[in-house]
Design a protein around this motif. Structure first.
Motif, PDB file in Angstrom:
ATOM      1  N   MET A   1     -11.616  -5.569 -14.749  1.00  0.00           N
ATOM      2  CA  MET A   1     -11.287  -5.623 -13.420  1.00  0.00           C
ATOM      3  C   MET A   1     -10.022  -6.116 -13.197  1.00  0.00           C
ATOM      4  SD  MET A   1     -12.971  -5.553 -10.780  1.00  0.00           S
ATOM      5  CE  MET A   1     -12.726  -5.864  -8.852  1.00  0.00           C
ATOM      6  N   PRO A   2      -9.176  -5.605 -12.380  1.00  0.00           N
ATOM      7  CA  PRO A   2      -7.792  -5.980 -12.199  1.00  0.00           C
ATOM      8  C   PRO A   2      -7.730  -7.402 -11.378  1.00  0.00           C
ATOM      9  CG  PRO A   2      -8.062  -3.950 -11.072  1.00  0.00           C
ATOM     10  CD  PRO A   2      -9.361  -4.164 -11.955  1.00  0.00           C
ATOM     11  N   SER A   3      -6.687  -8.104 -11.635  1.00  0.00           N
ATOM     12  CA  SER A   3      -6.705  -9.441 -10.622  1.00  0.00           C
ATOM     13  C   SER A   3      -6.248  -8.894  -9.247  1.00  0.00           C
ATOM     14  CB  SER A   3      -5.960 -10.367 -11.063  1.00  0.00           C
ATOM     15  OG  SER A   3      -4.511 -10.044 -11.256  1.00  0.00           O
ATOM     16  N   LEU A   4      -6.449  -9.668  -8.199  1.00  0.00           N
ATOM     17  CA  LEU A   4      -6.104  -9.352  -6.927  1.00  0.00           C
ATOM     18  C   LEU A   4      -4.704  -9.584  -6.828  1.00  0.00           C
ATOM     19  CD1 LEU A   4      -6.729  -8.889  -3.972  1.00  0.00           C
ATOM     20  CD2 LEU A   4      -6.849 -11.408  -3.447  1.00  0.00           C
ATOM     21  N   ALA A   5      -3.862 -10.428  -7.452  1.00  0.00           N
ATOM     22  CA  ALA A   5      -2.262 -10.454  -7.720  1.00  0.00           C
ATOM     23  C   ALA A   5      -1.473  -9.154  -8.217  1.00  0.00           C
ATOM     24  CB  ALA A   5      -1.869 -11.606  -8.408  1.00  0.00           C
ATOM     25  N   ARG A   6      -2.282  -8.746  -9.221  1.00  0.00           N
ATOM     26  CA  ARG A   6      -1.742  -7.468  -9.768  1.00  0.00           C
ATOM     27  C   ARG A   6      -2.132  -6.470  -9.142  1.00  0.00           C
ATOM     28  NH1 ARG A   6      -4.555  -4.100 -12.690  1.00  0.00           N
ATOM     29  NH2 ARG A   6      -3.465  -2.631 -14.564  1.00  0.00           N
ATOM     30  N   THR A   7      -3.393  -6.265  -8.257  1.00  0.00           N
ATOM     31  CA  THR A   7      -3.457  -5.209  -7.469  1.00  0.00           C
ATOM     32  C   THR A   7      -2.362  -5.206  -6.434  1.00  0.00           C
ATOM     33  OG1 THR A   7      -5.785  -5.230  -7.870  1.00  0.00           O
ATOM     34  CG2 THR A   7      -5.537  -4.168  -5.911  1.00  0.00           C
ATOM     35  N   ILE A   8      -2.177  -6.438  -5.862  1.00  0.00           N
ATOM     36  CA  ILE A   8      -1.036  -6.273  -4.552  1.00  0.00           C
ATOM     37  C   ILE A   8       0.503  -6.233  -5.166  1.00  0.00           C
ATOM     38  CG2 ILE A   8       0.020  -7.967  -3.161  1.00  0.00           C
ATOM     39  CD1 ILE A   8      -2.880  -9.350  -2.739  1.00  0.00           C
ATOM     40  N   ARG A   9       0.584  -6.535  -6.031  1.00  0.00           N
ATOM     41  CA  ARG A   9       2.028  -6.138  -6.969  1.00  0.00           C
ATOM     42  C   ARG A   9       2.121  -4.372  -7.173  1.00  0.00           C
ATOM     43  NH1 ARG A   9       1.430 -10.508 -10.237  1.00  0.00           N
ATOM     44  NH2 ARG A   9       0.665  -9.312 -11.870  1.00  0.00           N
ATOM     45  N   SER A  10       0.986  -3.915  -7.540  1.00  0.00           N
ATOM     46  CA  SER A  10       1.074  -2.901  -7.707  1.00  0.00           C
ATOM     47  C   SER A  10       0.891  -1.858  -6.472  1.00  0.00           C
ATOM     48  CB  SER A  10      -0.018  -2.094  -8.568  1.00  0.00           C
ATOM     49  OG  SER A  10      -0.111  -2.548  -9.876  1.00  0.00           O
ATOM     50  N   LEU A  11       0.404  -2.272  -5.232  1.00  0.00           N
ATOM     51  CA  LEU A  11       0.582  -1.732  -3.867  1.00  0.00           C
ATOM     52  C   LEU A  11       1.963  -1.738  -3.353  1.00  0.00           C
ATOM     53  CD1 LEU A  11      -0.977  -0.619  -1.413  1.00  0.00           C
ATOM     54  CD2 LEU A  11      -1.275  -2.737  -0.883  1.00  0.00           C
ATOM     55  N   ARG A  12       2.694  -2.756  -3.638  1.00  0.00           N
ATOM     56  CA  ARG A  12       3.883  -2.963  -3.327  1.00  0.00           C
ATOM     57  C   ARG A  12       4.977  -2.081  -4.098  1.00  0.00           C
ATOM     58  NH1 ARG A  12       4.434  -9.424  -2.643  1.00  0.00           N
ATOM     59  NH2 ARG A  12       3.399  -9.659  -0.639  1.00  0.00           N
ATOM     60  N   ARG A  13       4.657  -1.943  -5.358  1.00  0.00           N
ATOM     61  CA  ARG A  13       5.483  -0.947  -6.242  1.00  0.00           C
ATOM     62  C   ARG A  13       5.383   0.427  -6.019  1.00  0.00           C
ATOM     63  NH1 ARG A  13       4.652  -3.964 -11.684  1.00  0.00           N
ATOM     64  NH2 ARG A  13       5.745  -6.130 -11.330  1.00  0.00           N
ATOM     65  N   VAL A  14       4.338   0.920  -5.972  1.00  0.00           N
ATOM     66  CA  VAL A  14       4.053   2.356  -5.827  1.00  0.00           C
ATOM     67  C   VAL A  14       3.660   2.879  -4.366  1.00  0.00           C
ATOM     68  CG1 VAL A  14       3.052   2.516  -8.132  1.00  0.00           C
ATOM     69  CG2 VAL A  14       1.378   2.291  -6.490  1.00  0.00           C
ATOM     70  N   GLY A  15       3.525   2.297  -3.712  1.00  0.00           N
ATOM     71  CA  GLY A  15       3.190   2.315  -2.211  1.00  0.00           C
ATOM     72  C   GLY A  15       1.704   2.804  -1.854  1.00  0.00           C
ATOM     73  N   ILE A  16       1.325   2.711  -0.500  1.00  0.00           N
ATOM     74  CA  ILE A  16      -0.180   2.648  -0.430  1.00  0.00           C
ATOM     75  C   ILE A  16      -0.955   3.978  -0.485  1.00  0.00           C
ATOM     76  CG2 ILE A  16      -0.064   3.222   2.127  1.00  0.00           C
ATOM     77  CD1 ILE A  16      -2.261   1.232   2.621  1.00  0.00           C
ATOM     78  N   ARG A  17      -0.146   5.102  -0.552  1.00  0.00           N
ATOM     79  CA  ARG A  17      -0.797   6.344  -0.776  1.00  0.00           C
ATOM     80  C   ARG A  17      -0.960   6.731  -2.288  1.00  0.00           C
ATOM     81  NH1 ARG A  17       1.903  12.351   0.557  1.00  0.00           N
ATOM     82  NH2 ARG A  17       0.089  13.540  -0.038  1.00  0.00           N
ATOM     83  N   GLU A  18      -0.056   6.406  -3.229  1.00  0.00           N
ATOM     84  CA  GLU A  18      -0.093   6.400  -4.625  1.00  0.00           C
ATOM     85  C   GLU A  18      -1.219   5.537  -4.982  1.00  0.00           C
ATOM     86  OE1 GLU A  18       0.249   7.850  -8.674  1.00  0.00           O
ATOM     87  OE2 GLU A  18       0.804   8.675  -6.722  1.00  0.00           O
ATOM     88  N   TRP A  19      -1.099   4.288  -4.560  1.00  0.00           N
ATOM     89  CA  TRP A  19      -2.126   3.194  -4.803  1.00  0.00           C
ATOM     90  C   TRP A  19      -3.613   3.561  -4.741  1.00  0.00           C
ATOM     91  CZ3 TRP A  19      -5.419   0.184  -1.616  1.00  0.00           C
ATOM     92  CH2 TRP A  19      -5.950  -0.787  -2.296  1.00  0.00           C
ATOM     93  N   TRP A  20      -4.033   4.215  -3.599  1.00  0.00           N
ATOM     94  CA  TRP A  20      -5.122   4.601  -3.176  1.00  0.00           C
ATOM     95  C   TRP A  20      -5.246   5.934  -4.343  1.00  0.00           C
ATOM     96  CZ3 TRP A  20      -9.286   2.834  -1.136  1.00  0.00           C
ATOM     97  CH2 TRP A  20     -10.262   3.844  -0.551  1.00  0.00           C
ATOM     98  N   ARG A  21      -4.708   6.765  -4.500  1.00  0.00           N
ATOM     99  CA  ARG A  21      -4.723   7.693  -5.472  1.00  0.00           C
ATOM    100  C   ARG A  21      -5.041   7.489  -6.858  1.00  0.00           C
ATOM    101  NH1 ARG A  21      -3.475  11.430  -8.735  1.00  0.00           N
ATOM    102  NH2 ARG A  21      -1.278  10.652  -9.391  1.00  0.00           N
ATOM    103  N   GLN A  22      -4.426   6.586  -7.161  1.00  0.00           N
ATOM    104  CA  GLN A  22      -4.601   5.858  -8.694  1.00  0.00           C
ATOM    105  C   GLN A  22      -6.333   5.226  -8.601  1.00  0.00           C
ATOM    106  OE1 GLN A  22      -1.708   3.025  -9.685  1.00  0.00           O
ATOM    107  NE2 GLN A  22      -0.262   4.665  -9.903  1.00  0.00           N
ATOM    108  N   LEU A  23      -6.543   4.550  -7.459  1.00  0.00           N
ATOM    109  CA  LEU A  23      -7.877   3.834  -7.471  1.00  0.00           C
ATOM    110  C   LEU A  23      -8.928   4.877  -7.417  1.00  0.00           C
ATOM    111  CD1 LEU A  23      -7.533   0.916  -4.905  1.00  0.00           C
ATOM    112  CD2 LEU A  23      -7.975   0.935  -7.262  1.00  0.00           C
ATOM    113  N   GLN A  24      -8.780   6.051  -6.998  1.00  0.00           N
ATOM    114  CA  GLN A  24      -9.560   7.345  -6.857  1.00  0.00           C
ATOM    115  C   GLN A  24      -9.879   7.868  -8.257  1.00  0.00           C
ATOM    116  OE1 GLN A  24     -11.569   7.640  -4.333  1.00  0.00           O
ATOM    117  NE2 GLN A  24     -10.590   5.630  -3.564  1.00  0.00           N
ATOM    118  N   TYR A  25      -8.649   8.196  -8.832  1.00  0.00           N
ATOM    119  CA  TYR A  25      -8.622   8.875 -10.146  1.00  0.00           C
ATOM    120  C   TYR A  25      -8.855   8.114 -11.266  1.00  0.00           C
ATOM    121  CZ  TYR A  25      -7.118  13.189  -7.865  1.00  0.00           C
ATOM    122  OH  TYR A  25      -7.114  14.558  -7.335  1.00  0.00           O
ATOM    123  N   ILE A  26      -8.154   7.036 -11.467  1.00  0.00           N
ATOM    124  CA  ILE A  26      -8.119   6.051 -12.811  1.00  0.00           C
ATOM    125  C   ILE A  26      -8.909   4.704 -12.530  1.00  0.00           C
ATOM    126  CG2 ILE A  26      -6.240   7.475 -13.978  1.00  0.00           C
ATOM    127  CD1 ILE A  26      -4.758   4.848 -13.158  1.00  0.00           C
ATOM    128  N   GLY A  27      -9.351   4.601 -11.524  1.00  0.00           N
ATOM    129  CA  GLY A  27     -10.079   3.428 -11.123  1.00  0.00           C
ATOM    130  C   GLY A  27      -9.181   1.972 -11.367  1.00  0.00           C
TER     131      GLY A  27
END
Length: 143
Positions: A1-27
């Motif tokens: 389970m990813p931490s909240l800080a790591r998830t927010i960092r990834s959201l900032r780096r890849v953008g909301i669209r790619e972030w959502w797609r990654q959550l759907q495909y690789i979890g």
């Protein structure tokens, strides 16, 4: 389970669209350095930041197709993801120089699809099926 800080960092780096797609495909929401692409369009990434990723999970593939499976990863990329090779195939000079001319192009496993290999039997059957012999009503057969 990813931490909240790591998830927010990834959201900032890849953008909301790619972030959502990654959550759907690789979890998981991941961000890393693009390493290369194979002949199928799969993209390969690496994140060398030690505190962000679980050890052994810092290399991953982003599949080009919606319906994906592990056989869509060619052997040279599989060896890089599995840490058999240090350098990715695009940067590995030994792998680039040793491609034999007789090597066939890699193809994914098609078992269970229309493209699956099906054998055929060339031997004559040992048991012949029964076929009824019919005659017309007016014809009589002598026995």
């Amino acid at each position: 389970m990813p931490s909240l800080a790591r998830t927010i960092r990834s959201l900032r780096r890849v953008g909301i669209r790619e972030w959502w797609r990654q959550l759907q495909y690789i979890g998981d929401a991941k961000s890393g350095r693009f390493v290369g692409m194979d002949q199928f369009g799969n993209r390969y990434y690496e994140n060398r930041n030690g505190e962000e990723e679980v050890p052994g999970r810092h290399r991953w593939v982003d599949y080009a197709q919606h319906e994906f499976n592990a056989s869509q990863v060619p052997p040279e990329w599989h060896s890089w993801i599995s840490h058999i090779r240090k350098e990715p195939p695009a940067q590995d000079s030994l792998l680039q120089a040793s491609s034999p001319p007789w090597k066939t192009p890699y193809m994914e496993n098609l078992t269970g699809t229309r493209g699956a290999f099906k054998t055929y039997n060339t031997a004559a059957p040992k048991i012949q099926p029964w076929e009824p012999k019919t005659t017309s009503r007016g014809e009589q057969t002598s026995q």
